[in-house]
Design a protein around this motif. Structure first.
Motif, PDB file in Angstrom:
ATOM      1  N   ARG A  92       0.877  -1.082  -0.189  1.00  0.00           N
ATOM      2  CA  ARG A  92      -0.098   0.116  -0.082  1.00  0.00           C
ATOM      3  C   ARG A  92       0.904   1.209  -0.180  1.00  0.00           C
ATOM      4  O   ARG A  92       2.013   1.262   0.385  1.00  0.00           O
ATOM      5  CB  ARG A  92      -1.042  -0.153   1.075  1.00  0.00           C
TER       6      ARG A  92
ATOM      7  N   VAL B  27      -2.299   8.722   5.241  1.00  0.00           N
ATOM      8  CA  VAL B  27      -3.351   7.795   4.846  1.00  0.00           C
ATOM      9  C   VAL B  27      -2.605   6.723   4.242  1.00  0.00           C
ATOM     10  O   VAL B  27      -1.568   6.931   3.746  1.00  0.00           O
ATOM     11  CB  VAL B  27      -4.508   8.022   4.273  1.00  0.00           C
TER      12      VAL B  27
ATOM     13  N   VAL C  75      -3.470   3.635   1.228  1.00  0.00           N
ATOM     14  CA  VAL C  75      -4.228   3.295   0.210  1.00  0.00           C
ATOM     15  C   VAL C  75      -3.577   2.224  -1.009  1.00  0.00           C
ATOM     16  O   VAL C  75      -2.394   2.178  -0.795  1.00  0.00           O
ATOM     17  CB  VAL C  75      -4.707   4.763  -0.720  1.00  0.00           C
TER      18      VAL C  75
ATOM     19  N   GLU D  86      -9.538  10.007  -5.453  1.00  0.00           N
ATOM     20  CA  GLU D  86     -10.034   8.973  -4.677  1.00  0.00           C
ATOM     21  C   GLU D  86      -9.631   8.628  -3.198  1.00  0.00           C
ATOM     22  O   GLU D  86     -10.145   8.546  -2.342  1.00  0.00           O
ATOM     23  CB  GLU D  86     -10.235   7.768  -5.313  1.00  0.00           C
ATOM     24  N   ALA D  87      -8.385   8.823  -3.131  1.00  0.00           N
ATOM     25  CA  ALA D  87      -7.598   8.634  -1.814  1.00  0.00           C
ATOM     26  C   ALA D  87      -7.944   9.617  -0.961  1.00  0.00           C
ATOM     27  O   ALA D  87      -8.298   9.211   0.358  1.00  0.00           O
ATOM     28  CB  ALA D  87      -6.235   8.640  -2.322  1.00  0.00           C
TER      29      ALA D  87
ATOM     30  N   TRP E 105     -11.875   9.345   0.215  1.00  0.00           N
ATOM     31  CA  TRP E 105     -12.235   8.085   0.964  1.00  0.00           C
ATOM     32  C   TRP E 105     -11.787   8.214   2.184  1.00  0.00           C
ATOM     33  O   TRP E 105     -12.308   7.765   3.232  1.00  0.00           O
ATOM     34  CB  TRP E 105     -11.806   7.048   0.370  1.00  0.00           C
ATOM     35  N   ASN E 106     -10.989   9.335   2.436  1.00  0.00           N
ATOM     36  CA  ASN E 106     -10.443   9.618   3.801  1.00  0.00           C
ATOM     37  C   ASN E 106     -10.874  10.854   4.301  1.00  0.00           C
ATOM     38  O   ASN E 106     -10.235  11.566   5.386  1.00  0.00           O
ATOM     39  CB  ASN E 106      -8.840   9.681   3.717  1.00  0.00           C
TER      40      ASN E 106
ATOM     41  N   ARG F 169     -15.215   7.603   5.420  1.00  0.00           N
ATOM     42  CA  ARG F 169     -14.097   6.909   6.413  1.00  0.00           C
ATOM     43  C   ARG F 169     -13.550   5.450   5.488  1.00  0.00           C
ATOM     44  O   ARG F 169     -14.221   5.334   4.904  1.00  0.00           O
ATOM     45  CB  ARG F 169     -14.765   6.418   7.577  1.00  0.00           C
ATOM     46  N   GLN F 170     -12.310   5.492   5.809  1.00  0.00           N
ATOM     47  CA  GLN F 170     -11.578   4.202   5.271  1.00  0.00           C
ATOM     48  C   GLN F 170     -12.425   3.179   6.051  1.00  0.00           C
ATOM     49  O   GLN F 170     -12.541   2.951   7.081  1.00  0.00           O
ATOM     50  CB  GLN F 170     -10.141   4.294   5.221  1.00  0.00           C
TER      51      GLN F 170
ATOM     52  N   THR G  23     -12.648   0.808  -4.932  1.00  0.00           N
ATOM     53  CA  THR G  23     -12.399   2.292  -5.600  1.00  0.00           C
ATOM     54  C   THR G  23     -13.783   2.644  -6.550  1.00  0.00           C
ATOM     55  O   THR G  23     -14.077   1.576  -7.103  1.00  0.00           O
ATOM     56  CB  THR G  23     -11.222   2.342  -6.156  1.00  0.00           C
TER      57      THR G  23
ATOM     58  N   GLU H  71     -21.896   8.348   0.433  1.00  0.00           N
ATOM     59  CA  GLU H  71     -20.548   7.668   1.050  1.00  0.00           C
ATOM     60  C   GLU H  71     -21.121   6.842   1.902  1.00  0.00           C
ATOM     61  O   GLU H  71     -20.396   5.608   1.874  1.00  0.00           O
ATOM     62  CB  GLU H  71     -19.879   8.899   1.794  1.00  0.00           C
TER      63      GLU H  71
END
Length: 608
Positions: free
Chosen positions: A6, A24, A26, A34-35, A38-39, A115-116, A219, A562
């Motif tokens: 990752r 983070v 990913v 996107e990273a 999503w965070n 949130r992840q 994703t 989300e």
């Protein structure tokens, strides 16, 4: 890169000195956009990360070679400095990413604070190389499949059994079982484990958003949004409920329109894949939208005591939503707390971690019906306030939807009005965010007094001589000219005051129930498409939100969508959504004896 392959990204939000960098982890190959999304890191965008708006500008410590899109978005010096578009730059090496503050807001929010999650979707695929039957091994075909899946005891329906004998033999007993939880919904020839998709829907009263997810990586693949085709039946849920009460055929028509909306969005997001590879969907919608989609009479939702048909809808086939995907695909519908705190709000509460974050946070989904949640991770209260259509600009004389040409920002610079329109098109009207901005700057300039009344011409000429000529009388009503034939009327101001007072009364009563003061709130989340492009400073100035530093006010975007994504990606998050029904206490405003008095107190604009 970490040992598990990752990528480590460090996001630094520029202009926010009190916000520490966010680190983070990913999967390799995910876009920076996107990273960040999503965070819960907001990167400016109006296209949802598809490379068309060129607004998701970030500065990268270790930038890759510029793409053609990067070259069109930045000059040579900016490219040398490491500026790139977050949507086209992939996470392939550990790096720091500088994120500028948001400069514009999307017309319809397609991403939001989330949130992840641990990737464990309900949809699983198992590649099986089965031994062929013999006289010594006469197990049935389905037994042979079940025995090869050792960790669960799967079941299969008649449709799967119909095709199983022929498919196994044509595939030489090398097949992939598609499972949702413990049910085999299909057997596919060969190894198809690399392809499994799902779609998350945010079924809003006004706007509907669909996001295609790759369940193998977690994703987003594509996102699309459009107006809900139910609009001809009214802009709010009460209008649509009323339609079903007045016309026996309206319920069927409203259901078809909702299905057509979802079907069109599904076709759009599935352009690059086979829709038969979409095995599950999740839908976040308010109680009325959900019941209309399922063909359930919504009348009890619209009259006291406001009763839903069900808070939870188990085992719903995706075909009930009218979408053309895998014929045995399943649908997970986000649960609802009540008639006016529906699945979209539970979804937003899940995504924003209202049950996890220990800070005192206020969640406000601004719309015709405004839903409000107040919580500190232990105690969570919710309510709904009837704000009316002002924020949708439906009741505003020169109001328009948030479409190209709509005035979305209003400022006074060097004594002159400066307007910002969506996509910088010629002004054609004013949308909700522009309305809030306009009232906020006119109050600051003194042209609107705190009671919401336009001042006299004499006072206007004295305090703002450059703007005074914009104040006029039209059809017996005081107005302020914004540009050409576009104006803000005294009645428009009153409409906004009624809307913001209803919302402010809602959160004020929740604060009172909680036993805290306005200043104790550590974060305000403005949710939904309107909340995503509303100016925090203007929201504070008109009294829509508590009087707090603007850094504490966050545009949360499409958190309903989300939450639906999270439910598709993680069975644990799905359980979390159901658990929220027990963790949130609903506060009914309609039977509060002090509501009217507090509402009247909140009508005025607050002193600075």
């Amino acid at each position: 890169m970490s040992n598990d392959g990752r990528i480590k990204l460090t996001f630094v939000e520029l202009g926010k000195a009190d916000t520490p960098p966010r680190q983070v982890s990913v999967p390799s190959g995910v876009s920076l956009f996107e990273a960040a999304s999503w965070n819960g890191i907001a990167i400016d965008s109006t296209c949802g990360g598809h490379g068309t708006c060129k607004k998701c500008k970030v500065k990268i410590e270790n930038p890759a070679t510029p793409t053609s899109l990067d070259s069109r978005a930045f000059n040579a010096e900016e490219l040398r400095e490491g500026w790139r578009l977050a949507c086209v730059q992939k996470a392939v090496v550990d790096t720091a990413v500088d994120v500028p503050p948001l400069t514009t807001r999307p017309k319809a929010a397609t991403v939001g604070v989330g949130r992840q999650v641990i990737l464990r979707p309900a949809v699983q695929k198992r590649y099986l190389e089965l031994t062929e039957p013999t006289l010594h091994d006469q197990r049935t075909d389905i037994e042979r499949v079940r025995d090869a899946i050792s960790d669960i005891e799967p079941r299969a329906g008649l449709e799967v059994l119909r095709s199983l004998p022929t498919l196994l033999r044509k595939s030489h007993f090398k097949v992939t079982a598609v499972l949702i939880d413990d049910e085999i919904i299909d057997i596919e020839p060969g190894d198809t484990t690399a392809t499994r998709y799902a779609i998350a829907y945010d079924l809003g009263t006004t706007t509907v958003v669909a996001t295609l997810l790759d369940l193998s990586t977690g994703t987003p693949v594509a996102v699309a949004s459009m107006l809900n085709k139910q609009q001809p039946f009214g802009a709010d849920v009460i209008s649509r409920i009323s339609a079903t009460m007045l016309d026996s055929e309206a319920l069927g028509r409203l259901r078809v329109l909702a299905q057509e909306t979802l079907a069109e969005l599904t076709r759009e997001v599935c352009q690059s894949i086979d829709p038969l590879q979409v095995y599950e969907v999740a839908l976040a919608g308010n109680a009325t939208m959900t019941q209309l989609l399922l063909g359930i009479d919504p009348e009890p939702l619209g009259v006291a005591p406001f009763i839903m048909a069900s808070a939870i809808f188990p085992d719903v086939a995706a075909s009930e939503l009218g979408v053309d995907i895998h014929p045995r695909a399943k649908a997970f519908l986000m649960p609802s707390l009540g008639a006016y705190v529906g699945g979209d709000i539970i979804s937003g509460a899940l995504a924003s971690g209202m049950d996890r974050d220990k800070r005192l946070r206020l969640f406000i989904d601004v719309g015709t019906n405004c839903e409000i949640i107040l919580g500190d991770g232990e105690k969570i209260l919710a309510t709904a306030a009837p704000a009316g259509p002002a924020f949708e600009a439906a009741s505003i004389k020169c109001g328009v939807r948030a479409a190209p040409g709509a005035i979305e920002t209003v400022k006074i610079i060097d004594g002159e009005i400066v307007l910002g329109t969506i996509e910088e098109e010629p002004a054609m009207g004013i949308c909700g965010s522009g309305l809030v901005d306009a009232c906020a700057v006119l109050v600051d300039a003194g042209l609107l007094d705190l009671s919401g009344r336009f001042v006299t011409d004499e006072i206007a000429r004295e305090i703002a001589p450059a703007l005074a000529p914009r104040l006029k009388e039209r059809d017996g009503e005081r107005i302020f000219i914004l540009e050409g034939d576009i104006f803000l009327s005294q009645r428009d101001v009153r409409e906004l005051q009624f809307a913001k007072a209803a919302i402010a009364t809602g959160w004020a009563l929740l604060l009172e129930e909680f036993g805290v003061q306005e200043g104790d709130v550590q974060q305000v989340l403005l949710a939904g498409s309107f909340g995503s492009y509303l100016s925090p400073a203007s929201a504070v100035r008109i009294g829509l939100v508590p009087k707090l530093p603007t850094l504490r006010i966050v545009s949360a975007g499409n958190v309903a969508g989300e939450g639906a994504k999270m439910a598709l990606l993680s069975l644990q998050e799905r359980k979390g959504a159901l658990a929220l029904l027990d963790e949130i206490d609903y506060v009914e405003l309609s039977d509060r004896s002090d509501f009217n008095d507090k509402f009247v107190d909140r009508l005025a604009f607050p002193a600075k």
